[in-house]
Write a protein that holds these residues in place. Structure first.
Motif, short mmCIF file in Angstrom:
data_model
loop_
_atom_site.label_atom_id
_atom_site.label_comp_id
_atom_site.label_asym_id
_atom_site.label_seq_id
_atom_site.Cartn_x
_atom_site.Cartn_y
_atom_site.Cartn_z
N GLU A 97 34.55 24.83 68.51
CA GLU A 97 33.32 25.09 67.77
C GLU A 97 33.70 25.75 66.45
OE1 GLU A 97 30.80 27.79 69.89
OE2 GLU A 97 30.93 26.63 71.73
N ALA A 98 33.12 25.28 65.36
CA ALA A 98 33.31 25.93 64.06
C ALA A 98 31.97 26.52 63.63
CB ALA A 98 33.80 24.92 63.03
N HIS A 99 31.88 27.84 63.60
CA HIS A 99 30.68 28.56 63.18
C HIS A 99 30.83 28.86 61.69
CE1 HIS A 99 29.35 29.67 67.40
NE2 HIS A 99 30.55 29.15 67.59
N LEU A 100 30.20 28.04 60.85
CA LEU A 100 30.39 28.15 59.41
C LEU A 100 29.76 29.43 58.87
CD1 LEU A 100 29.66 24.46 58.37
CD2 LEU A 100 31.87 25.53 58.87
N ILE A 101 30.56 30.24 58.20
CA ILE A 101 30.10 31.50 57.61
C ILE A 101 29.71 31.25 56.16
CG2 ILE A 101 30.75 33.85 56.99
CD1 ILE A 101 32.71 33.77 59.40
N LEU A 102 30.66 30.78 55.37
CA LEU A 102 30.43 30.44 53.96
C LEU A 102 31.08 29.09 53.69
CD1 LEU A 102 31.33 33.90 52.40
CD2 LEU A 102 29.04 32.90 52.52
N THR A 103 30.34 28.21 53.02
CA THR A 103 30.86 26.89 52.70
C THR A 103 30.99 26.76 51.18
OG1 THR A 103 28.68 25.86 52.49
CG2 THR A 103 29.66 25.94 54.71
N PRO A 152 29.44 30.03 41.39
CA PRO A 152 28.70 30.52 42.55
C PRO A 152 27.73 31.63 42.15
CG PRO A 152 30.88 31.46 42.54
CD PRO A 152 30.82 30.47 41.39
N VAL A 153 26.72 31.79 42.97
CA VAL A 153 25.80 32.91 42.84
C VAL A 153 25.96 33.72 44.12
CG1 VAL A 153 24.19 31.63 41.38
CG2 VAL A 153 23.89 31.59 43.84
N PRO A 154 25.59 34.99 44.10
CA PRO A 154 25.71 35.78 45.33
C PRO A 154 24.98 35.09 46.49
CG PRO A 154 25.24 37.21 43.48
CD PRO A 154 25.09 35.78 42.98
N ALA A 155 25.59 35.15 47.65
CA ALA A 155 25.01 34.51 48.84
C ALA A 155 25.15 35.42 50.04
CB ALA A 155 25.72 33.18 49.11
N VAL A 156 24.14 35.40 50.87
CA VAL A 156 24.17 36.11 52.14
C VAL A 156 23.77 35.10 53.21
CG1 VAL A 156 23.16 37.96 53.52
CG2 VAL A 156 23.55 38.31 51.07
N VAL A 157 24.65 34.91 54.19
CA VAL A 157 24.38 33.97 55.28
C VAL A 157 24.39 34.77 56.58
CG1 VAL A 157 25.12 31.88 56.47
CG2 VAL A 157 25.46 32.09 53.98
N GLY A 190 30.63 28.08 45.42
CA GLY A 190 30.92 27.29 44.23
C GLY A 190 32.17 26.44 44.40
N GLY A 191 32.47 26.05 45.64
CA GLY A 191 33.64 25.22 45.91
C GLY A 191 34.96 25.98 46.00
N ARG A 192 34.91 27.29 45.85
CA ARG A 192 36.16 28.08 45.86
C ARG A 192 36.84 28.11 47.23
NH1 ARG A 192 33.17 30.91 41.81
NH2 ARG A 192 34.46 31.28 39.97
N ARG A 214 39.07 33.36 69.52
CA ARG A 214 38.33 33.27 68.26
C ARG A 214 39.25 33.58 67.08
NH1 ARG A 214 32.98 33.07 69.55
NH2 ARG A 214 32.42 33.89 71.59
N LEU A 215 39.16 32.71 66.09
CA LEU A 215 39.91 32.87 64.85
C LEU A 215 38.94 32.89 63.69
CD1 LEU A 215 42.61 30.08 65.40
CD2 LEU A 215 43.01 32.54 65.54
N LEU A 216 39.18 33.76 62.72
CA LEU A 216 38.50 33.69 61.44
C LEU A 216 39.40 32.83 60.56
CD1 LEU A 216 36.25 34.59 59.48
CD2 LEU A 216 37.74 36.53 58.90
N ILE A 217 38.89 31.70 60.07
CA ILE A 217 39.70 30.77 59.29
C ILE A 217 39.07 30.58 57.91
CG2 ILE A 217 40.71 28.46 59.18
CD1 ILE A 217 40.45 28.28 62.22
N THR A 218 39.92 30.56 56.90
CA THR A 218 39.48 30.33 55.53
C THR A 218 40.37 29.25 54.92
OG1 THR A 218 38.90 32.68 55.36
CG2 THR A 218 39.03 31.45 53.30
N THR A 219 39.76 28.33 54.18
CA THR A 219 40.53 27.35 53.42
C THR A 219 40.07 27.40 51.97
OG1 THR A 219 38.97 25.57 53.96
CG2 THR A 219 40.94 25.76 55.34
N ALA A 220 41.02 27.21 51.08
CA ALA A 220 40.71 27.20 49.65
C ALA A 220 41.51 26.08 49.00
CB ALA A 220 41.06 28.54 49.01
N PRO A 221 40.86 25.26 48.19
CA PRO A 221 39.43 25.31 47.89
C PRO A 221 38.60 24.83 49.07
CG PRO A 221 40.40 23.38 46.86
CD PRO A 221 41.53 24.16 47.48
#
Length: 149
Positions: free
Chosen positions: A22-28, A3-8, A33-35, A104-111
């Motif tokens: 509704e899913a408001h995508l923050i970082l994909t 990955p490279v630094p990203a700002v969304v 980098g797929g992490r 509202r939930l902040l959700i993260t999945t890895a990878p």
């Protein structure tokens, strides 16, 4: 992929509509980098997925707003705003909005990859006459997600 630094910025987020949420995508995966992928899920009263299991991703949640219940170890438990929840891959889990207004939930999945699944389901939910649920179940299976009983 490294990955490279990203700002969304908020106005650059893609919003997906499926399963009544509704899913408001923050970082994909494209930005990480797929992490991992991360989004804010807006869930209406009574909304939430059926109990399910991921074979590929760990999933964690942070309750931003509303009244939620989480399903783990075969039972539902209410949680308050500010609660963090971790569901490792292989665990049957779910959540539901137990309140009377949107939550509202902040959700993260890895990878990363869950955003691809949700995007494919969003396309099904936009079909005239509603989604073909056997097709949604097949899409889930292609992404290593099964629904419990």
């Amino acid at each position: 992929m490294n990955p490279v630094p990203a700002v969304v910025a908020p106005n650059q987020r893609r919003i997906l509509y499926a399963f009544g949420s509704e899913a408001h995508l923050i970082l994909t995966g494209a930005e990480t980098g797929g992490r991992y992928c991360q989004w804010i899920e807006v869930t209406p009263p009574g909304g939430g997925p059926p109990p399910h299991c991921h074979t590929r991703e760990d999933e964690w949640f942070y309750v931003l707003e509303g009244k939620f219940e989480f399903f783990k170890d075969g039972k539902w438990a209410e949680v308050s705003v500010g609660t963090g929840v971790f569901m490792p891959k292989g665990s049957v889990h779910s959540f539901r909005n137990a309140g009377s207004s949107d939550g509202r939930l902040l959700i993260t999945t890895a990878p990363a990859g869950f955003e691809v699944f949700f995007g494919r389901c969003a396309e099904e939910f936009q079909c005239p006459g509603g989604p073909d649920m056997p097709r949604v179940i097949a899409i889930a299976a292609e992404h290593g997600i099964t629904f419990a009983g």
